[in-house]
Design a protein around this motif. Structure first.
Motif: not given
Length: 101
Positions: A13-23, A41-52
């Motif tokens: 979800e993070f990669c999709e919303v941030a428009d960035l590749s997993a790598a 990486p499979k367990e990672w959880r990001f919040n909205d601050h990390e997204l920005s």
């Protein structure tokens, strides 16, 4: 009572919303710019601050052609400037109240 909604995104979800590749995201995390919850990486959880933060990091990396160390430093300095501006605003308001009295 207001409740604060904390957005939690998994890696996909993070990669999709941030428009960035997993790598790309893994690279940003390895340089300490992002600190997601979870071990792998499979367990990672990001919040909205990390997204920005990720979006800003990618922009600095791309537009200024900075190495990740430079991006990390630039983000730290930008955050410090933001904090100083907020503190300056608060102090000006206090001073304004003192001068009016």
């Amino acid at each position: 009572m207001m409740s604060t909604l904390i957005v939690q995104l998994d890696m996909e979800e993070f990669c999709e919303v941030a428009d960035l590749s997993a790598a790309y995201v893994i690279e940003i995390v390895e340089h300490g710019i992002l600190e997601p919850q979870g071990r792998a990486p499979k367990e990672w959880r990001f919040n909205d601050h990390e997204l920005s933060l990720a979006k800003r990091a990618a922009k600095l990396h791309r537009e200024l052609d900075l190495e990740w160390e430079g991006v990390a430093l630039a983000l730290d300095l930008l955050e410090e400037v933001q904090q100083l501006r907020a503190e300056n605003r608060m102090l000006r308001q206090r001073l304004g109240r003192l001068l009016v009295d």
